[in-house]
Design a protein around this motif. Structure first.
Motif, PDB file in Angstrom:
ATOM      1  N   ASP A  92       0.905  -1.438   0.008  1.00 14.63           N
ATOM      2  CA  ASP A  92       0.036   0.249   0.024  1.00 14.63           C
ATOM      3  C   ASP A  92       0.882   1.209   0.020  1.00 14.63           C
ATOM      4  N   PHE A  93       0.788   2.096  -0.877  1.00 19.10           N
ATOM      5  CA  PHE A  93       1.346   3.191  -0.955  1.00 19.10           C
ATOM      6  C   PHE A  93       1.580   4.209   0.046  1.00 19.10           C
ATOM      7  N   LEU A  94       0.574   3.996   1.019  1.00 19.03           N
ATOM      8  CA  LEU A  94       0.572   4.963   2.367  1.00 19.03           C
ATOM      9  C   LEU A  94       1.158   4.002   3.659  1.00 19.03           C
ATOM     10  N   CYS A  95       1.614   2.815   3.217  1.00 19.38           N
ATOM     11  CA  CYS A  95       2.096   1.958   4.223  1.00 19.38           C
ATOM     12  C   CYS A  95       3.662   2.391   4.525  1.00 19.38           C
ATOM     13  N   PRO A  96       3.947   2.796   5.788  1.00 16.94           N
ATOM     14  CA  PRO A  96       5.246   2.962   6.255  1.00 16.94           C
ATOM     15  C   PRO A  96       6.226   1.967   6.075  1.00 16.94           C
ATOM     16  N   ALA A  97       5.798   0.847   6.705  1.00 14.47           N
ATOM     17  CA  ALA A  97       6.808  -0.368   6.450  1.00 14.47           C
ATOM     18  C   ALA A  97       6.954  -0.862   4.829  1.00 14.47           C
ATOM     19  N   CYS A  98       5.920  -0.438   3.984  1.00 19.98           N
ATOM     20  CA  CYS A  98       6.095  -0.878   2.695  1.00 19.98           C
ATOM     21  C   CYS A  98       7.126  -0.006   1.887  1.00 19.98           C
ATOM     22  N   ARG A  99       7.375   1.358   2.570  1.00 15.89           N
ATOM     23  CA  ARG A  99       8.319   2.331   2.064  1.00 15.89           C
ATOM     24  C   ARG A  99       9.593   1.767   2.707  1.00 15.89           C
ATOM     25  N   GLN A 100       9.887   1.308   3.788  1.00 14.99           N
ATOM     26  CA  GLN A 100      11.011   0.767   4.027  1.00 14.99           C
ATOM     27  C   GLN A 100      11.441  -0.575   3.564  1.00 14.99           C
ATOM     28  N   PHE A 101      10.371  -1.462   3.133  1.00 12.65           N
ATOM     29  CA  PHE A 101      10.583  -2.529   2.281  1.00 12.65           C
ATOM     30  C   PHE A 101      11.215  -2.228   0.762  1.00 12.65           C
ATOM     31  N   GLU A 102      10.532  -1.075   0.372  1.00 14.39           N
ATOM     32  CA  GLU A 102      10.942  -0.668  -0.924  1.00 14.39           C
ATOM     33  C   GLU A 102      12.414  -0.285  -0.979  1.00 14.39           C
ATOM     34  N   GLN A 103      12.883   0.382   0.161  1.00 17.76           N
ATOM     35  CA  GLN A 103      14.353   1.132   0.324  1.00 17.76           C
ATOM     36  C   GLN A 103      15.111  -0.133   0.525  1.00 17.76           C
ATOM     37  N   GLN A 104      14.910  -1.050   1.285  1.00 21.95           N
ATOM     38  CA  GLN A 104      15.881  -2.115   1.822  1.00 21.95           C
ATOM     39  C   GLN A 104      15.770  -3.530   0.794  1.00 21.95           C
ATOM     40  N   VAL A 105      14.747  -3.864   0.375  1.00 19.77           N
ATOM     41  CA  VAL A 105      14.480  -4.846  -0.195  1.00 19.77           C
ATOM     42  C   VAL A 105      14.539  -4.879  -2.038  1.00 19.77           C
ATOM     43  N   GLY A 106      13.927  -3.562  -2.249  1.00 18.60           N
ATOM     44  CA  GLY A 106      13.539  -3.350  -3.594  1.00 18.60           C
ATOM     45  C   GLY A 106      14.648  -3.437  -4.508  1.00 18.60           C
ATOM     46  N   PRO A 107      16.010  -3.233  -4.217  1.00 16.19           N
ATOM     47  CA  PRO A 107      17.079  -3.120  -5.117  1.00 16.19           C
ATOM     48  C   PRO A 107      17.426  -4.560  -5.351  1.00 16.19           C
ATOM     49  N   THR A 108      16.984  -5.700  -4.294  1.00 18.72           N
ATOM     50  CA  THR A 108      17.388  -7.123  -4.565  1.00 18.72           C
ATOM     51  C   THR A 108      16.287  -7.596  -5.702  1.00 18.72           C
ATOM     52  N   LEU A 109      15.094  -7.046  -5.439  1.00 23.51           N
ATOM     53  CA  LEU A 109      14.151  -7.492  -6.365  1.00 23.51           C
ATOM     54  C   LEU A 109      14.325  -7.023  -7.903  1.00 23.51           C
TER      55      LEU A 109
ATOM     56  N   ALA B  33       0.001   2.352 -17.719  1.00 32.24           N
ATOM     57  CA  ALA B  33      -0.354   2.387 -19.026  1.00 32.24           C
ATOM     58  C   ALA B  33       0.707   3.145 -19.762  1.00 32.24           C
ATOM     59  N   GLY B  34       1.551   4.142 -19.147  1.00 30.47           N
ATOM     60  CA  GLY B  34       2.569   4.761 -19.725  1.00 30.47           C
ATOM     61  C   GLY B  34       4.010   4.154 -19.656  1.00 30.47           C
ATOM     62  N   GLY B  35       3.913   2.836 -19.179  1.00 28.83           N
ATOM     63  CA  GLY B  35       4.938   2.070 -19.201  1.00 28.83           C
ATOM     64  C   GLY B  35       6.434   2.666 -18.061  1.00 28.83           C
ATOM     65  N   LYS B  36       5.705   3.215 -17.014  1.00 31.63           N
ATOM     66  CA  LYS B  36       6.690   3.751 -15.993  1.00 31.63           C
ATOM     67  C   LYS B  36       5.858   3.375 -14.669  1.00 31.63           C
ATOM     68  N   PHE B  37       5.472   2.031 -14.376  1.00 30.17           N
ATOM     69  CA  PHE B  37       4.901   1.726 -13.112  1.00 30.17           C
ATOM     70  C   PHE B  37       6.074   1.521 -12.066  1.00 30.17           C
ATOM     71  N   GLU B  38       7.094   1.073 -12.365  1.00 32.38           N
ATOM     72  CA  GLU B  38       8.243   0.945 -11.395  1.00 32.38           C
ATOM     73  C   GLU B  38       8.726   2.048 -11.000  1.00 32.38           C
ATOM     74  N   GLU B  39       9.077   3.200 -11.845  1.00 32.61           N
ATOM     75  CA  GLU B  39       9.696   4.364 -11.576  1.00 32.61           C
ATOM     76  C   GLU B  39       8.526   4.959 -10.666  1.00 32.61           C
ATOM     77  N   TYR B  40       7.373   4.945 -11.057  1.00 30.54           N
ATOM     78  CA  TYR B  40       6.372   5.885 -10.402  1.00 30.54           C
ATOM     79  C   TYR B  40       6.217   5.308  -8.696  1.00 30.54           C
ATOM     80  N   ALA B  41       6.005   4.077  -8.900  1.00 31.83           N
ATOM     81  CA  ALA B  41       5.831   3.455  -7.315  1.00 31.83           C
ATOM     82  C   ALA B  41       6.981   3.994  -6.508  1.00 31.83           C
ATOM     83  N   ALA B  42       8.250   3.927  -7.186  1.00 33.39           N
ATOM     84  CA  ALA B  42       9.496   4.180  -6.142  1.00 33.39           C
ATOM     85  C   ALA B  42       9.290   5.828  -5.765  1.00 33.39           C
ATOM     86  N   ALA B  43       8.929   6.598  -6.823  1.00 34.28           N
ATOM     87  CA  ALA B  43       8.957   7.926  -6.513  1.00 34.28           C
ATOM     88  C   ALA B  43       7.567   8.111  -5.326  1.00 34.28           C
TER      89      ALA B  43
END
Length: 236
Positions: free
Chosen positions: A84-101, A141-151
Protein backbone atom coordinates in the motif's frame (compact mmCIF):
# COMPACT_ATOMS: atom_id res chain seq x y z
CA UNK A 1 -88.48 -24.44 20.19
CA UNK A 2 -89.36 -20.81 20.71
CA UNK A 3 -88.50 -18.18 18.18
CA UNK A 4 -86.24 -16.46 20.75
CA UNK A 5 -84.15 -19.60 21.24
CA UNK A 6 -83.79 -20.05 17.49
CA UNK A 7 -82.58 -16.47 17.12
CA UNK A 8 -79.97 -17.02 19.84
CA UNK A 9 -78.73 -20.19 18.13
CA UNK A 10 -78.56 -18.42 14.79
CA UNK A 11 -76.66 -15.53 16.35
CA UNK A 12 -74.21 -17.97 17.94
CA UNK A 13 -73.61 -19.68 14.60
CA UNK A 14 -72.95 -16.33 12.98
CA UNK A 15 -70.51 -15.36 15.76
CA UNK A 16 -68.68 -18.66 15.38
CA UNK A 17 -68.45 -18.19 11.62
CA UNK A 18 -67.13 -14.65 12.08
CA UNK A 19 -64.59 -15.89 14.63
CA UNK A 20 -63.41 -18.61 12.25
CA UNK A 21 -63.10 -16.03 9.46
CA UNK A 22 -61.06 -13.71 11.70
CA UNK A 23 -58.74 -16.60 12.61
CA UNK A 24 -58.36 -17.47 8.94
CA UNK A 25 -57.57 -13.86 8.08
CA UNK A 26 -55.00 -13.65 10.88
CA UNK A 27 -53.33 -16.85 9.67
CA UNK A 28 -53.32 -15.52 6.11
CA UNK A 29 -51.74 -12.20 7.08
CA UNK A 30 -49.20 -13.99 9.28
CA UNK A 31 -48.19 -16.10 6.28
CA UNK A 32 -47.99 -13.02 4.06
CA UNK A 33 -45.85 -11.22 6.64
CA UNK A 34 -43.52 -14.22 6.85
CA UNK A 35 -43.13 -14.29 3.07
CA UNK A 36 -42.47 -10.54 2.96
CA UNK A 37 -39.90 -10.89 5.74
CA UNK A 38 -38.13 -13.64 3.82
CA UNK A 39 -38.12 -11.56 0.63
CA UNK A 40 -36.77 -8.52 2.48
CA UNK A 41 -34.12 -10.64 4.17
CA UNK A 42 -33.06 -11.97 0.79
CA UNK A 43 -32.92 -8.48 -0.67
CA UNK A 44 -30.85 -7.22 2.26
CA UNK A 45 -28.53 -10.21 2.03
CA UNK A 46 -28.04 -9.62 -1.68
CA UNK A 47 -27.35 -5.93 -1.09
CA UNK A 48 -24.71 -6.80 1.51
CA UNK A 49 -23.18 -9.34 -0.86
CA UNK A 50 -23.06 -6.77 -3.63
CA UNK A 51 -21.35 -4.17 -1.44
CA UNK A 52 -18.71 -6.70 -0.48
CA UNK A 53 -17.86 -7.39 -4.11
CA UNK A 54 -15.57 -5.24 -6.19
CA UNK A 55 -17.49 -2.88 -8.45
CA UNK A 56 -16.85 -2.12 -12.08
CA UNK A 57 -13.27 -1.24 -12.92
CA UNK A 58 -10.81 -0.82 -15.75
CA UNK A 59 -7.43 -2.49 -15.35
CA UNK A 60 -4.26 -0.98 -16.82
CA UNK A 61 -2.99 -2.61 -20.01
CA UNK A 62 -0.57 -5.44 -19.34
CA UNK A 63 -2.09 -6.42 -15.98
CA UNK A 64 -1.95 -10.10 -15.00
CA UNK A 65 -4.78 -12.45 -15.97
CA UNK A 66 -7.03 -11.65 -12.99
CA UNK A 67 -6.25 -7.91 -13.26
CA UNK A 68 -4.87 -7.89 -9.71
CA UNK A 69 -1.35 -6.67 -10.40
CA UNK A 70 1.30 -5.38 -12.78
CA UNK A 71 3.97 -7.87 -13.91
CA UNK A 72 7.59 -6.77 -14.14
CA UNK A 73 10.10 -9.01 -15.88
CA UNK A 74 9.54 -12.47 -17.31
CA UNK A 75 11.54 -14.86 -15.16
CA UNK A 76 10.39 -18.41 -14.34
CA UNK A 77 9.74 -17.77 -10.63
CA UNK A 78 6.78 -15.57 -9.70
CA UNK A 79 7.17 -13.17 -6.80
CA UNK A 80 3.94 -11.46 -5.72
CA UNK A 81 4.31 -8.25 -3.74
CA UNK A 82 1.27 -6.77 -1.99
CA UNK A 83 1.87 -3.21 -0.82
CA UNK A 84 0.00 0.00 0.00
CA UNK A 85 1.52 3.34 -1.01
CA UNK A 86 0.60 4.84 2.38
CA UNK A 87 2.19 2.00 4.36
CA UNK A 88 5.42 3.08 6.15
CA UNK A 89 6.63 -0.53 6.33
CA UNK A 90 6.15 -0.78 2.56
CA UNK A 91 8.31 2.30 2.08
CA UNK A 92 11.00 0.70 4.23
CA UNK A 93 10.63 -2.53 2.23
CA UNK A 94 11.07 -0.58 -1.01
CA UNK A 95 14.25 1.01 0.31
CA UNK A 96 15.78 -2.14 1.78
CA UNK A 97 14.52 -4.98 -0.42
CA UNK A 98 13.62 -3.17 -3.64
CA UNK A 99 17.19 -3.30 -5.02
CA UNK A 100 17.28 -7.09 -4.52
CA UNK A 101 14.01 -7.52 -6.41
CA UNK A 102 15.27 -5.24 -9.17
CA UNK A 103 18.40 -7.37 -9.51
CA UNK A 104 16.42 -10.62 -9.61
CA UNK A 105 14.25 -9.15 -12.37
CA UNK A 106 17.29 -7.88 -14.28
CA UNK A 107 18.95 -11.30 -14.03
CA UNK A 108 15.85 -12.89 -15.57
CA UNK A 109 15.19 -15.02 -12.51
CA UNK A 110 11.76 -13.74 -11.48
CA UNK A 111 8.55 -12.19 -12.67
CA UNK A 112 7.65 -9.62 -10.05
CA UNK A 113 3.91 -9.01 -9.81
CA UNK A 114 3.18 -5.80 -7.96
CA UNK A 115 -0.28 -5.61 -6.34
CA UNK A 116 -0.96 -1.98 -5.25
CA UNK A 117 -3.67 -2.60 -2.66
CA UNK A 118 -5.67 0.13 -0.92
CA UNK A 119 -6.20 -1.00 2.66
CA UNK A 120 -5.19 2.21 4.44
CA UNK A 121 -7.70 4.71 3.06
CA UNK A 122 -9.03 5.20 6.59
CA UNK A 123 -5.63 6.58 7.64
CA UNK A 124 -5.81 9.58 5.31
CA UNK A 125 -8.29 12.40 4.87
CA UNK A 126 -8.79 11.77 1.16
CA UNK A 127 -8.61 8.03 0.39
CA UNK A 128 -4.98 8.44 -0.56
CA UNK A 129 -4.23 4.72 -0.87
CA UNK A 130 -6.89 4.38 -3.56
CA UNK A 131 -5.87 7.57 -5.35
CA UNK A 132 -2.18 6.63 -5.38
CA UNK A 133 -2.92 3.12 -6.62
CA UNK A 134 -5.16 4.47 -9.39
CA UNK A 135 -2.44 6.95 -10.41
CA UNK A 136 0.04 4.07 -10.46
CA UNK A 137 -2.34 2.36 -12.88
CA UNK A 138 -2.01 5.39 -15.14
CA UNK A 139 1.77 5.13 -14.81
CA UNK A 140 1.57 1.46 -15.79
CA UNK A 141 -0.39 2.44 -18.89
CA UNK A 142 2.45 4.82 -19.71
CA UNK A 143 5.13 2.18 -19.16
CA UNK A 144 6.57 3.71 -15.98
CA UNK A 145 4.99 1.74 -13.15
CA UNK A 146 8.24 0.81 -11.38
CA UNK A 147 9.62 4.32 -11.51
CA UNK A 148 6.36 5.87 -10.39
CA UNK A 149 5.91 3.45 -7.50
CA UNK A 150 9.43 4.18 -6.26
CA UNK A 151 8.76 7.93 -6.46
CA UNK A 152 5.52 7.58 -4.50
CA UNK A 153 7.43 5.92 -1.68
CA UNK A 154 10.11 8.60 -1.76
CA UNK A 155 7.40 11.24 -1.30
CA UNK A 156 5.09 9.22 0.94
CA UNK A 157 2.82 11.42 3.09
CA UNK A 158 2.35 10.78 6.79
CA UNK A 159 -0.56 8.68 7.98
CA UNK A 160 -3.46 10.50 9.60
CA UNK A 161 -3.57 13.54 7.32
CA UNK A 162 -4.07 14.46 3.68
CA UNK A 163 -2.32 12.51 0.98
CA UNK A 164 -0.48 13.99 -1.97
CA UNK A 165 -2.74 16.21 -4.05
CA UNK A 166 -3.92 15.24 -7.50
CA UNK A 167 -1.65 17.86 -9.02
CA UNK A 168 1.32 16.50 -7.08
CA UNK A 169 0.56 12.96 -8.24
CA UNK A 170 0.55 14.24 -11.80
CA UNK A 171 3.76 16.20 -11.30
CA UNK A 172 5.51 13.07 -10.03
CA UNK A 173 4.54 11.40 -13.29
CA UNK A 174 6.40 14.10 -15.17
CA UNK A 175 9.40 13.66 -12.90
CA UNK A 176 9.71 9.96 -13.83
CA UNK A 177 9.37 10.59 -17.55
CA UNK A 178 5.64 10.32 -18.20
CA UNK A 179 3.88 12.72 -20.54
CA UNK A 180 2.00 14.97 -18.13
CA UNK A 181 -0.67 15.67 -20.72
CA UNK A 182 -1.90 12.11 -21.25
CA UNK A 183 -0.92 10.99 -17.75
CA UNK A 184 -2.67 13.98 -16.21
CA UNK A 185 -5.86 13.26 -18.15
CA UNK A 186 -5.73 9.65 -17.00
CA UNK A 187 -5.47 10.72 -13.36
CA UNK A 188 -8.06 13.51 -13.56
CA UNK A 189 -10.54 11.32 -15.44
CA UNK A 190 -10.31 8.63 -12.72
CA UNK A 191 -9.56 6.11 -15.45
CA UNK A 192 -8.44 3.44 -12.99
CA UNK A 193 -10.29 4.66 -9.89
CA UNK A 194 -12.18 1.38 -9.55
CA UNK A 195 -9.13 -0.82 -10.03
CA UNK A 196 -7.59 -0.54 -6.50
CA UNK A 197 -10.76 -2.00 -4.95
CA UNK A 198 -10.49 -4.99 -7.27
CA UNK A 199 -6.80 -5.44 -6.45
CA UNK A 200 -7.62 -5.28 -2.74
CA UNK A 201 -10.50 -7.74 -3.08
CA UNK A 202 -8.29 -10.23 -4.90
CA UNK A 203 -5.61 -9.81 -2.24
CA UNK A 204 -8.15 -10.73 0.43
CA UNK A 205 -9.11 -13.82 -1.52
CA UNK A 206 -5.43 -14.77 -1.63
CA UNK A 207 -5.30 -14.57 2.17
CA UNK A 208 -3.37 -11.31 2.36
CA UNK A 209 -4.15 -9.43 5.58
CA UNK A 210 -1.33 -6.89 5.83
CA UNK A 211 1.37 -5.10 3.90
CA UNK A 212 3.96 -5.71 2.74
CA UNK A 213 3.23 -9.35 1.95
CA UNK A 214 5.49 -11.40 -0.33
CA UNK A 215 4.72 -14.72 -2.00
CA UNK A 216 7.24 -16.77 -3.97
CA UNK A 217 5.48 -19.15 -6.33
CA UNK A 218 2.38 -18.89 -4.15
CA UNK A 219 4.06 -19.47 -0.78
CA UNK A 220 4.32 -16.65 1.75
CA UNK A 221 7.87 -15.75 2.76
CA UNK A 222 9.38 -13.22 5.14
CA UNK A 223 9.68 -9.71 3.72
CA UNK A 224 13.47 -9.66 3.71
CA UNK A 225 16.00 -9.78 0.90
CA UNK A 226 17.62 -12.90 2.35
CA UNK A 227 14.35 -14.83 2.72
CA UNK A 228 13.12 -13.87 -0.75
CA UNK A 229 16.43 -14.76 -2.41
CA UNK A 230 16.53 -18.11 -0.62
CA UNK A 231 12.97 -18.91 -1.70
CA UNK A 232 13.75 -17.96 -5.31
CA UNK A 233 16.88 -20.15 -5.22
CA UNK A 234 14.81 -23.07 -3.92
CA UNK A 235 12.07 -22.55 -6.50
CA UNK A 236 14.47 -22.09 -9.40
Amino acid sequence: MSRRVEQKKAARVVREQLARERRRQRALWTSVAAVVALVLAGMIGWAVYQTQRGGEYTAPPGAVADDSGIPIGDGPVTVDLYADFLCPACRQFEQQVGPTLDQLVEDGRITLVYHPVAILDRLSDDAYSTRASAAAGCAAAGGKFEEYAAALYEQQPAEGGPGLSEERLIAIGGEVGLDTGSFGRCVRDDTYAGWPAHVTEQAGRAGVSGTPTVLVDGATVASSAQAITAAVDAAG
